[in-house]
Scaffold this active site. Structure first.
Site, short mmCIF file in Angstrom:
data_model
loop_
_atom_site.label_atom_id
_atom_site.label_comp_id
_atom_site.label_asym_id
_atom_site.label_seq_id
_atom_site.Cartn_x
_atom_site.Cartn_y
_atom_site.Cartn_z
N HIS A 76 0.84 -1.20 0.00
CA HIS A 76 0.00 0.00 0.00
C HIS A 76 0.88 1.25 0.00
O HIS A 76 1.77 1.40 0.83
CB HIS A 76 -0.92 0.00 1.22
CG HIS A 76 -2.11 -0.89 1.06
ND1 HIS A 76 -3.28 -0.73 1.75
CD2 HIS A 76 -2.30 -1.96 0.26
CE1 HIS A 76 -4.15 -1.66 1.39
NE2 HIS A 76 -3.57 -2.43 0.49
N TYR A 204 -9.23 5.34 7.52
CA TYR A 204 -9.42 5.66 8.94
C TYR A 204 -10.46 6.78 9.00
O TYR A 204 -10.20 7.87 8.49
CB TYR A 204 -8.12 6.15 9.57
CG TYR A 204 -7.05 5.08 9.77
CD1 TYR A 204 -6.22 4.68 8.74
CD2 TYR A 204 -6.88 4.48 11.02
CE1 TYR A 204 -5.23 3.71 8.94
CE2 TYR A 204 -5.91 3.51 11.23
CZ TYR A 204 -5.09 3.14 10.19
OH TYR A 204 -4.12 2.18 10.40
N PRO A 296 -4.32 0.21 18.92
CA PRO A 296 -4.04 -0.28 17.57
C PRO A 296 -4.13 0.76 16.45
O PRO A 296 -3.77 0.45 15.31
CB PRO A 296 -5.12 -1.36 17.37
CG PRO A 296 -6.21 -1.00 18.30
CD PRO A 296 -5.57 -0.34 19.48
N LYS A 300 0.91 -0.37 15.09
CA LYS A 300 2.31 -0.44 15.52
C LYS A 300 2.67 -1.68 16.35
O LYS A 300 3.86 -2.00 16.49
CB LYS A 300 2.67 0.81 16.34
CG LYS A 300 2.80 2.06 15.52
CD LYS A 300 4.12 2.12 14.78
CE LYS A 300 4.10 3.02 13.59
NZ LYS A 300 3.83 2.38 12.31
N TYR A 388 3.90 6.32 10.32
CA TYR A 388 3.07 5.17 9.94
C TYR A 388 3.89 4.12 9.21
O TYR A 388 3.76 2.92 9.48
CB TYR A 388 1.89 5.64 9.07
CG TYR A 388 0.81 4.59 8.94
CD1 TYR A 388 -0.30 4.60 9.78
CD2 TYR A 388 0.90 3.57 7.98
CE1 TYR A 388 -1.29 3.62 9.68
CE2 TYR A 388 -0.08 2.60 7.87
CZ TYR A 388 -1.17 2.64 8.72
OH TYR A 388 -2.13 1.66 8.62
P1 FAD Z 1 1.74 -12.12 21.49
O1 FAD Z 1 1.30 -12.14 20.09
O2 FAD Z 1 0.73 -11.80 22.55
O3 FAD Z 1 2.39 -13.53 21.78
C1 FAD Z 1 2.69 -13.98 23.08
C2 FAD Z 1 2.66 -15.48 23.11
O4 FAD Z 1 3.04 -15.92 24.41
C3 FAD Z 1 1.27 -16.05 22.85
O5 FAD Z 1 1.34 -17.07 21.90
C4 FAD Z 1 0.83 -16.58 24.22
O6 FAD Z 1 -0.04 -17.67 24.12
C5 FAD Z 1 2.17 -16.94 24.83
N1 FAD Z 1 2.15 -16.93 26.30
C6 FAD Z 1 1.52 -16.07 27.13
N2 FAD Z 1 1.75 -16.38 28.40
C7 FAD Z 1 2.55 -17.47 28.40
C8 FAD Z 1 3.12 -18.26 29.42
N3 FAD Z 1 2.91 -17.99 30.71
N4 FAD Z 1 3.87 -19.32 29.09
C9 FAD Z 1 4.11 -19.60 27.76
N5 FAD Z 1 3.57 -18.89 26.74
C10 FAD Z 1 2.81 -17.82 27.06
N6 FAD Z 1 -1.80 -4.77 16.63
C11 FAD Z 1 -1.97 -4.08 15.53
O7 FAD Z 1 -1.03 -3.46 15.04
N7 FAD Z 1 -3.22 -4.06 14.93
C12 FAD Z 1 -4.30 -4.76 15.46
O8 FAD Z 1 -5.37 -4.75 14.90
C13 FAD Z 1 -4.13 -5.48 16.63
N8 FAD Z 1 -5.16 -6.16 17.19
C14 FAD Z 1 -4.94 -6.85 18.35
C15 FAD Z 1 -6.00 -7.53 18.97
C16 FAD Z 1 -5.81 -8.19 20.19
C17 FAD Z 1 -6.97 -8.93 20.84
C18 FAD Z 1 -4.52 -8.19 20.79
C19 FAD Z 1 -4.29 -8.91 22.11
C20 FAD Z 1 -3.48 -7.52 20.16
C21 FAD Z 1 -3.68 -6.84 18.95
N9 FAD Z 1 -2.63 -6.15 18.31
C22 FAD Z 1 -2.83 -5.46 17.18
C23 FAD Z 1 -1.30 -6.12 18.82
C24 FAD Z 1 -0.41 -7.16 18.13
O9 FAD Z 1 -1.16 -8.26 17.76
C25 FAD Z 1 0.65 -7.49 19.14
O10 FAD Z 1 1.42 -6.31 19.36
C26 FAD Z 1 1.57 -8.64 18.74
O11 FAD Z 1 0.84 -9.86 18.75
C27 FAD Z 1 2.73 -8.73 19.71
O12 FAD Z 1 3.42 -9.93 19.52
P2 FAD Z 1 4.11 -10.66 20.73
O13 FAD Z 1 4.78 -11.85 20.12
O14 FAD Z 1 4.90 -9.68 21.50
O15 FAD Z 1 2.94 -11.10 21.71
C1 DHB Z 2 -5.45 -3.27 10.96
C2 DHB Z 2 -5.35 -3.06 12.30
C3 DHB Z 2 -4.95 -1.85 12.77
O1 DHB Z 2 -4.84 -1.64 14.07
C4 DHB Z 2 -4.65 -0.81 11.90
O2 DHB Z 2 -4.29 0.40 12.40
C5 DHB Z 2 -4.74 -1.02 10.56
C6 DHB Z 2 -5.14 -2.26 10.09
C7 DHB Z 2 -5.89 -4.59 10.46
O3 DHB Z 2 -6.15 -5.47 11.29
O4 DHB Z 2 -6.00 -4.76 9.25
#
Ligand code: FAD
Ligand code: DHB
Length: 393
Positions: A76, A204, A296, A300, A388
């Site tokens: 994009h 947005y 979100p 980021k 962004y």
């Molecule tokens: P996570 O993806 O949370 O991974 C952590 C892992 O650790 C998981 O698999 C979990 O099961 C595991 N874990 C947890 N506790 C334990 C334990 N005690 N022992 C062993 N394993 C464990 N970001 C965006 O940019 N746009 C979005 O639309 C967006 N939507 C989101 C929606 C939700 C519901 C959530 C929770 C987050 C969202 N985010 C979004 C944020 C983005 O998904 C996260 O920043 C990203 O997943 C971070 O990755 P991570 O690997 O740090 O953590």
């Molecule tokens: C999506 C999620 C976001 O938080 C965003 O800012 C843009 C796109 C998505 O899930 O596609």
């Protein structure tokens, strides 16, 4: 019965942070074991982020897992901001010479799991009651239970990649650190559906009824979000009500028709800004959501997890390769410098586009003035664009 194993880096969590770290370390000859509390099916099905910064794409290329991303990801060149009856296009390519790629977190996770399981090393699924011991020693240990059997994993280092609700952050001595938090009085209701997106680029929208976001996963799969109140239940939002609300919030400007269809996923997520400092103590290093959360709106979260991993991997490579610990010692400061800028941008985008004050309030006038300024100033658009697409690592 008890079992004891040994690895160089013990990684807690098989989210994007843990999986990417394990992959990059392996490419530098460093072994790891990943302990994941959930099952593979659960981890691969979790619908979350969708927008990858150019730097994140570069890291996935470096990790050798970008083939499907380049085939199926959508590059994009800009986004649109819809507000006050007008649509403003922020042209990333013209303003920054960079782009973003729309490719779901589920797909990133699947690609990384497939690479890991093709010979890189183990992922222990369903590892229960993971506990971290001895982080101030040079042989930290991870205790966990698998199918009723107690295990101990002896490591050189522990990477806490276990998200916001994991065990790693609470294992840092509370007295040494500080947390910063802001909650927002609204959430996001997300819907995923196999219908074509309503626009080629993300929209947005700031509407008097609340924020809305039109996003996508592919030319046939759409992802939409709407601002909702925190006490709302998903059962109160049948698909038809969500589509009606999206049409109202996205529809006052000249948006192409929204194609509706049955949801394949629907969820409500609260919005939060959170930073825990420092991101390391002794031999425990936090990455991604374990250390910080952004609302979100700026897309980021996943990208910050990737930049943390880049810094940590580079530091571990210097430790094992050259015996130099400068980067390890500086990890928290280096990562936090980028984290705070992404926190600022995510907070700013959130406050700019969500409705939380009466239309007649001073704050609402400030939002209007800010949007007006954005529409009239290339400098302001460049600030949005360069944040962004992602600040440099
Ligand atoms: P996570 O993806 O949370 O991974 C952590 C892992 O650790 C998981 O698999 C979990 O099961 C595991 N874990 C947890 N506790 C334990 C334990 N005690 N022992 C062993 N394993 C464990 N970001 C965006 O940019 N746009 C979005 O639309 C967006 N939507 C989101 C929606 C939700 C519901 C959530 C929770 C987050 C969202 N985010 C979004 C944020 C983005 O998904 C996260 O920043 C990203 O997943 C971070 O990755 P991570 O690997 O740090 O953590
Ligand atoms: C999506 C999620 C976001 O938080 C965003 O800012 C843009 C796109 C998505 O899930 O596609």
């Amino acid at each position: 019965m008890a079992a004891q194993e040994r690895t160089q880096v013990g990684i807690i969590g098989a989210g994007p942070a843990g999986l990417l770290l394990a992959r990059l370390l392996k490419l530098h000859g460093i072994d790891s074991v990943i302990l994941e509390a959930r099952t593979r099916d659960y981890v691969e099905a979790r619908v979350r982020a969708g927008v990858l910064e150019q730097g994140t794409v570069g890291l996935l290329e470096e990790a050798g897992v970008a083939e499907r991303l380049h085939r199926d990801g959508l590059v994009h060149n800009g986004v649109e901001i819809a507000a006050n009856g007008q649509r403003l296009r922020i042209d990333f390519r013209a303003l920054t010479d960079k782009t973003v790629t729309v490719y779901g977190q589920t797909e990133v996770t699947r690609d990384l799991i497939a690479a890991r399981l093709a010979g890189d090393g183990p992922i222990v699924w369903k590892a229960a009651d993971v506990a971290i011991h001895g982080i101030e020693s040079d042989r930290p240990r991870l205790g966990y239970r698998l199918a009723g059997v107690e295990h101990t994993l002896i490591c050189d280092f522990v990477a806490g990649c276990d998200g916001f609700h994991g065990v790693s952050r609470p294992s840092l001595p509370a007295a040494l650190g500080q947390t910063f938090e802001r909650t927002y009085p609204f959430g996001w209701l997300g819907i995923l559906a196999d219908v074509p997106p309503c626009s080629d680029e993300l929209i947005y929208a700031s509407h008097p009824r609340g924020f809305a976001l039109a996003s996508m996963r592919s030319p046939t799969r759409s992802r939409y979000y709407i601002q909702c109140s925190l006490d709302e239940k998903i059962e109160e939002w049948p698909d038809a009500r969500i589509w009606d609300e999206l049409k109202l919030r996205l529809g006052s400007e000249p948006v192409p028709d929204i194609t509706t269809g049955p949801s394949i996923e629907k969820s409500i997520a609260p919005l939060r800004s959170f930073v825990s400092t420092p991101m390391q103590h002794g031999r425990l290093f936090l990455t991604g959501d374990a250390a910080h959360i952004v609302p979100p709106t700026g897309a980021k979260g996943l990208n910050l997890a990737a930049s943390d991993v880049h810094y940590l991997c580079r530091a571990l490579v210097a430790h094992y390769g050259k015996g130099n610990d400068d980067l390890l010692n500086g990890y928290s400061n280096t990562a936090l410098a980028r984290v705070w800028k992404a926190e600022r941008f995510s907070w700013w985008m959130t406050m700019l586009l969500h409705r939380l004050h009466p239309e007649t309030s001073f704050e609402a006038q400030m939002q209007r003035a800010e949007l007006d300024y954005l529409a009239s100033s290339q400098a302001a658009q460049t600030v949005l664009a360069e944040n962004y697409v992602g600040l440099p690592f």
